[in-house]
Structures are given as structure tokens and as C-alpha cells.
Scaffold this motif. Structure first.
Motif, mmCIF file in Angstrom:
data_model
loop_
_atom_site.group_PDB
_atom_site.id
_atom_site.type_symbol
_atom_site.label_atom_id
_atom_site.label_comp_id
_atom_site.label_asym_id
_atom_site.label_seq_id
_atom_site.Cartn_x
_atom_site.Cartn_y
_atom_site.Cartn_z
ATOM 1 N N VAL A 93 0.844 -1.222 0.054
ATOM 2 C CA VAL A 93 0.044 0.016 -0.004
ATOM 3 C C VAL A 93 0.886 1.248 -0.060
ATOM 4 N N SER A 94 1.996 1.208 0.906
ATOM 5 C CA SER A 94 2.712 2.585 0.849
ATOM 6 C C SER A 94 3.483 2.647 -0.482
ATOM 7 N N SER A 95 3.859 1.567 -0.970
ATOM 8 C CA SER A 95 4.617 1.629 -2.391
ATOM 9 C C SER A 95 3.617 2.253 -3.249
ATOM 10 N N ALA A 96 2.509 1.840 -3.438
ATOM 11 C CA ALA A 96 1.446 2.347 -4.209
ATOM 12 C C ALA A 96 1.137 3.846 -4.185
ATOM 13 N N VAL A 97 1.014 4.190 -2.905
ATOM 14 C CA VAL A 97 1.062 5.708 -2.618
ATOM 15 C C VAL A 97 2.048 6.609 -3.206
ATOM 16 N N LEU A 98 3.195 5.844 -2.800
ATOM 17 C CA LEU A 98 4.474 6.631 -3.186
ATOM 18 C C LEU A 98 4.485 7.053 -4.595
ATOM 19 N N ILE A 99 3.911 6.263 -5.596
ATOM 20 C CA ILE A 99 3.932 6.772 -6.960
ATOM 21 C C ILE A 99 3.182 8.009 -7.370
ATOM 22 N N VAL A 100 2.343 8.359 -6.481
ATOM 23 C CA VAL A 100 1.683 9.573 -6.909
ATOM 24 C C VAL A 100 1.893 10.740 -6.075
ATOM 25 N N THR A 101 2.915 10.358 -4.971
ATOM 26 C CA THR A 101 3.012 11.580 -3.911
ATOM 27 C C THR A 101 3.672 12.771 -4.740
ATOM 28 N N THR A 102 3.769 13.943 -4.258
ATOM 29 C CA THR A 102 4.473 15.058 -4.623
ATOM 30 C C THR A 102 4.893 15.890 -3.545
ATOM 31 N N SER A 103 4.785 15.576 -2.485
ATOM 32 C CA SER A 103 5.063 16.427 -1.279
ATOM 33 C C SER A 103 6.327 15.753 -0.626
ATOM 34 N N PRO A 104 7.492 16.334 -0.220
ATOM 35 C CA PRO A 104 8.711 15.937 0.383
ATOM 36 C C PRO A 104 8.281 15.233 1.774
ATOM 37 N N GLY A 160 16.632 0.055 -11.923
ATOM 38 C CA GLY A 160 16.400 1.349 -11.372
ATOM 39 C C GLY A 160 17.265 2.288 -12.485
ATOM 40 N N GLY A 161 18.231 2.014 -12.885
ATOM 41 C CA GLY A 161 18.966 2.657 -13.963
ATOM 42 C C GLY A 161 18.180 2.685 -15.330
ATOM 43 N N LEU A 162 17.687 1.580 -15.363
ATOM 44 C CA LEU A 162 17.085 1.470 -16.836
ATOM 45 C C LEU A 162 15.597 2.258 -16.712
ATOM 46 N N ILE A 163 14.908 2.186 -15.694
ATOM 47 C CA ILE A 163 13.709 2.810 -15.455
ATOM 48 C C ILE A 163 13.920 4.451 -15.381
ATOM 49 N N GLY A 164 14.943 4.661 -14.788
ATOM 50 C CA GLY A 164 15.386 6.195 -14.875
ATOM 51 C C GLY A 164 14.461 6.855 -13.865
ATOM 52 N N GLY A 165 13.191 6.797 -13.731
ATOM 53 C CA GLY A 165 12.449 7.760 -12.861
ATOM 54 C C GLY A 165 12.092 6.949 -11.407
ATOM 55 N N TRP A 166 11.912 7.694 -10.436
ATOM 56 C CA TRP A 166 11.456 7.039 -9.255
ATOM 57 C C TRP A 166 9.875 6.382 -9.115
ATOM 58 N N GLY A 168 8.224 4.878 -11.544
ATOM 59 C CA GLY A 168 8.344 3.481 -12.212
ATOM 60 C C GLY A 168 8.979 2.656 -11.301
ATOM 61 N N GLY A 169 9.770 2.794 -10.473
ATOM 62 C CA GLY A 169 10.376 2.023 -9.165
ATOM 63 C C GLY A 169 9.537 1.701 -8.414
ATOM 64 N N PHE A 170 8.482 2.694 -7.755
ATOM 65 C CA PHE A 170 7.616 2.184 -6.949
ATOM 66 C C PHE A 170 6.563 1.406 -7.464
ATOM 67 N N ALA A 171 6.170 1.560 -8.673
ATOM 68 C CA ALA A 171 5.217 0.656 -9.288
ATOM 69 C C ALA A 171 5.920 -0.738 -9.327
ATOM 70 N N VAL A 172 7.035 -0.898 -9.515
ATOM 71 C CA VAL A 172 7.615 -2.337 -9.806
ATOM 72 C C VAL A 172 7.587 -2.811 -8.162
ATOM 73 N N LEU A 173 7.665 -2.177 -7.081
ATOM 74 C CA LEU A 173 7.665 -2.461 -5.825
ATOM 75 C C LEU A 173 6.440 -2.898 -5.472
ATOM 76 N N THR A 174 5.314 -2.036 -5.762
ATOM 77 C CA THR A 174 4.104 -2.426 -5.569
ATOM 78 C C THR A 174 3.674 -3.790 -6.147
ATOM 79 N N ALA A 175 3.884 -4.100 -7.233
ATOM 80 C CA ALA A 175 3.521 -5.460 -8.165
ATOM 81 C C ALA A 175 4.347 -6.473 -7.247
ATOM 82 N N ALA A 176 5.594 -6.356 -6.812
ATOM 83 C CA ALA A 176 6.351 -7.271 -6.296
ATOM 84 C C ALA A 176 5.809 -7.683 -4.716
ATOM 85 N N GLY A 177 5.305 -6.621 -4.430
ATOM 86 C CA GLY A 177 4.532 -6.826 -3.051
ATOM 87 C C GLY A 177 3.469 -7.663 -3.062
ATOM 88 N N VAL A 178 2.663 -7.351 -4.116
ATOM 89 C CA VAL A 178 1.310 -8.204 -4.449
ATOM 90 C C VAL A 178 1.848 -9.739 -4.811
#
Length: 393
Positions: A93-104, A160-166, A168-178
Motif C-alpha cells: 500500500v505504501s509503495s502504491a501511494v508513493l507513486i503519486v506523492t508530490t510532497s517531500p 532502477g537505472g533502466l527505469i530512470g524515474g522514481w 516506475g520504481g515504486f510501481a515495480v515494488l507495488t507489483a512485487a509486494g502483491v
């Protein structure tokens, strides 16, 4: 006839448990490594300083460490499955929310929550592996988990280097968690033990065993060394040596191979050499590589390319040593308290994660290469001295 049919079933169940435990450890570690190449992007996209960007790594490590002893209690009282599902649910759940967060601020809060879930899942996975046996056989199984760790160490950084952006990394982590949740639902796991003794009393009893405490602290010092390196490395490689995000990410494959080599050493030599010998050898390699890293930064006349190659080799040396030290130390420690296996594994993980969390927090302040190299060497030397003390008793 009955025993003949039960044994293959037991073997299959053990293999399934190991497979899911490896997936969980892989996912928990990847939550750091897939994120590392994007640290300079986090600094830019969120408009924060380098220290704040690095703090998002530190808070993950601290979050993973802080409630580990409570996860051990949950695994014992509620059963392994319920505790695993709770920790993995928090992580996903926290990984999924991190995908869309914009606040430091929310980035830091969610990274801490993600760490709490990842730390709980990883330690309960190790408890499930401990349920399969102890001693040098446990060291071999933990070395298999180390191979999962190293796959995430190298593969996660590379991805992470291939994805380039953070995001996409959090999206991968969400799927892995499931996927980890699904795996947890399919394997046999120990239920509640019905232990009546208070949690604090159990942990104090374990801490009173010196043969448990020393290798546990050594494992934590080794883990802290790797966490510190992971935190400073993106800035060293990308800013000092001028590598791109993709080039830095590709180095993860080399670091992964180094960790794989150390884990394979444990897997092959645990029965012949024994876990105590392996943890001493690992700590010694780390100390030597750390001392040479100090020397590297103190010799300014070295050409940049030669310095880069040397630094990569020394980074691999420290990684190799840690891969031999950690599973061996943990196996030695938890085998000393067989009466409270889940608590021993949780306490060992808590101490290791706590020491690593302190090191990660300190790393935020270590911008000078010589300074962090000295800290790396001191941590490794302290680990070696601890396991040497045990060897002489």
C-alpha cells in the motif's frame, strides 16, 4: 509406507517456503536498490537538498529496524502467515501511494512506512527459514536468502537505472509486494506457539547470552557498512566520477556478482569450514578493502579512470565480505538460543537494522570521501574484532 510419502512432501514444502522467503527478501532489498539511481532525480523533482534526498533512504532503514522485535512477537503469537500478510500489506500500500506523492514530507513518511513493512516481511521470512532447521544448515539456507538479496542488490540497481524515474520504481515494488502476498498464501507456515512468557522478558534473556550478542552486533556492523556505501555511492559515482544514471545502474550487476560470490562461498563451505570461520573471513576482507579505500582518496595523483576502476574493485571487495559475514553471523547467533527461535531471529534482525539505521543517518552528513571511507573501515574492523573475540573463547 507413510514415512516414504511424507518425506518428499516435506522436502517440497521446504523448497516452496525457501522460494517465497527469497522473493520476500528480494523485494524488501529492492525497495532500496531500485530507488538509488533516482536519488539525484528525487533531489531535483522534489526541490530538496542532497541531505533530504538521502534521508529518504535513512528513514526506510530506520523504519525497517524500529518495529522488528514487535514483528517477531507477532510471528510467534499470531503465526507466521498473519504477521507476513500484515507486513506485506503495509509495504504494498505504501509503495502504491508513493507513486503519486508530490510532497517531500509525505515522501519521507511513506518511505518510513514502506520500511516498516519491508523490515517486518524480511525478518518473518527469515523466521520461517529458521523453522526449517539451525546450525550450519541454517547458514546454508541463509546464504540462499543472501543470493536473493544480491539479486536485488545488483538487479534492482540495474533496473532502477533502466527505469530512470522514481515513479516506475515504486510501481515495480507495488507489483512485487502483491506477488509476495500471493506466495505467502500458498505455503505451509508455523502457527502460534502459545508462548506465555512476556516479550520483554524473552528478549532480555536472549540478550544475556554473549554468544548470541557478539555475532549479532558483528552482523549489524557489516550490514551498516553496506547501507552506508549504498547511500553515498550514487553521489560519488555520478558527481565525482561523472557517470550517468544508466551507467551507475549498470554497476549494480558487478556489485551483485560480488555479493553472489560471498553468498556462494558460505553455501559451499559452511559444512566444511563452519560458520565461525566464514564470518571471520568476511569481516577481514571488508576491513582490508575499507583501508584501501581510505588510501585511494588520500592519493590525489591517481588518474580519474584508474581511481574509478579501483573504487569499483574495492566496493566489490566490501560487498563480497559482507555476503560471507552476515548469514554466517546470524546462523551462529540464533543457533545459540533454540528455545526462542522466532524471537532470536527478530532480535538479531533488529540489532542489525538498528546499527544500519544509525550508519545511514550518519551518512547524510558524510560528504567527504575520506571521511565516509574511514567510517566504513572502522565499522568493518569492529565487526572483525567481535568475531575474533568469540573465536578465542
Amino acid at each position: 509406507m507413510t514415512s516414504t510419502t511424507e518425506r518428499p512432501a516435506t522436502v517440497r514444502a521446504g523448497r516452496a517456503t525457501m522460494a517465497v522467503a527469497c522473493l520476500i527478501v528480494f523485494t524488501a532489498q529492492m525497495a532500496t536498490t531500485i530507488y538509488l539511481p533516482a536519488l539525484p532525480l528525487i533531489e531535483r523533482d522534489f526541490g530538496v537538498s542532497r541531505s533530504v534526498a538521502a534521508l529518504s533512504v535513512s528513514l526506510f532503514v530506520i523504519g525497517a529496524a524500529a518495529p522488528v522485535v514487535l514483528w517477531g512477537r507477532a510471528a510467534d503469537r499470531l503465526g507466521r502467515r498473519a504477521a507476513l500478510l500484515a507486513s506485506l500489506g503495509l509495504f504494498a500500500v505504501s509503495s502504491a501511494v508513493l507513486i503519486v506523492t508530490t510532497s517531500p514530507t509525505w515522501l519521507l513518511v511513506l518511505r518510513a512506512l514502506q520500511g516498516i513493512g519491508a523490515g517486518g516481511a524480511a525478518i518473518i521470512a527469515r523466521i520461517a527459514v529458521r523453522d526449517l532447521g539451525d546450525g550450519d544448515a541454517l547458514a546454508k539456507r541463509l546464504s540462499v536468502l543472501s543470493i536473493a538479496f544480491v539479486t536485488a542488490l545488483g538487479g534492482g540497481q540495474f533496473a532502477g537505472g533502466l527505469i530512470g524515474g522514481w515513479q516506475g520504481g515504486f510501481a515495480v515494488l507495488t507489483a512485487a509486494g502483491v506477488l509476495c502476498v500471493i506466495g505467502t498464501l500458498t505455503i505451509p507456515l508455523r502457527k502460534s506457539s502459545g508462548e506465555k512468557m512476556g516479550m520483554v522478558r524473552i528478549y532480555l534473556r536472549i540478550l544475556a547470552v554473549p554468544a548470541f550478542l557478539r555475532p549479532t552486533i558483528a552482523a549489524g556492523l557489516g550490514f551498516a557498512t553496506i547501507v552506508l556505501l549504498q547511500e553515498v555511492a550514487p553521489f560519488v559515482f555520478q558527481r565525482h566520477f561523472g557517470l550517468s544514471v544508466e551507467q551507475y545502474g549498470s554497476l549494480g550487476l558487478l556489485f551483485g556478482l560480488a555479493y553472489f560470490g560471498g553468498a556462494l562461498l558460505v553455501n559451499r563451505l559452511a559444512a566444511r569450514k563452519g560458520s565461525p570461520w566464514l564470518m571471520r573471513a568476511g569481516a577481514l576482507v571488508m576491513t582490508g578493502a575499507g583501508a584501501l579505500t581510505i588510501a585511494l582518496w588520500l592519493v590525489p595523483a591517481i588518474p580519474l579512470t584508474a581511481a574509478l576502476v579501483t573504487f569499483i574493485a574495492l566496493y566489490c571487495g566490501i560487498t563480497f565480505g559482507q555476503a560471507a559475514l552476515f548469514p554466517s553471523s546470524m546462523a551462529v547467533a540464533v543457533s545459540e538460543v533454540p528455545a526462542h527461535d522466532a524471537y532470536a531471529v527478530a532480535l538479531c534482525g533488529f540489532v542489525a537494522q538498528s546499527i544500519a539505521g544509525v550508519a545511514a543517518t550518519i551518512a547524510v552528513l558524510l560528504h567527504e570521501n575520506v571521511l565516509w571511507a574511514v567510517v566504513v573501515t572502522v565499522l568493518s574492523l569492529a565487526a572483525f574484532l567481535l568475531v575474533r573475540v568469540r573465536a578465542r573463547e
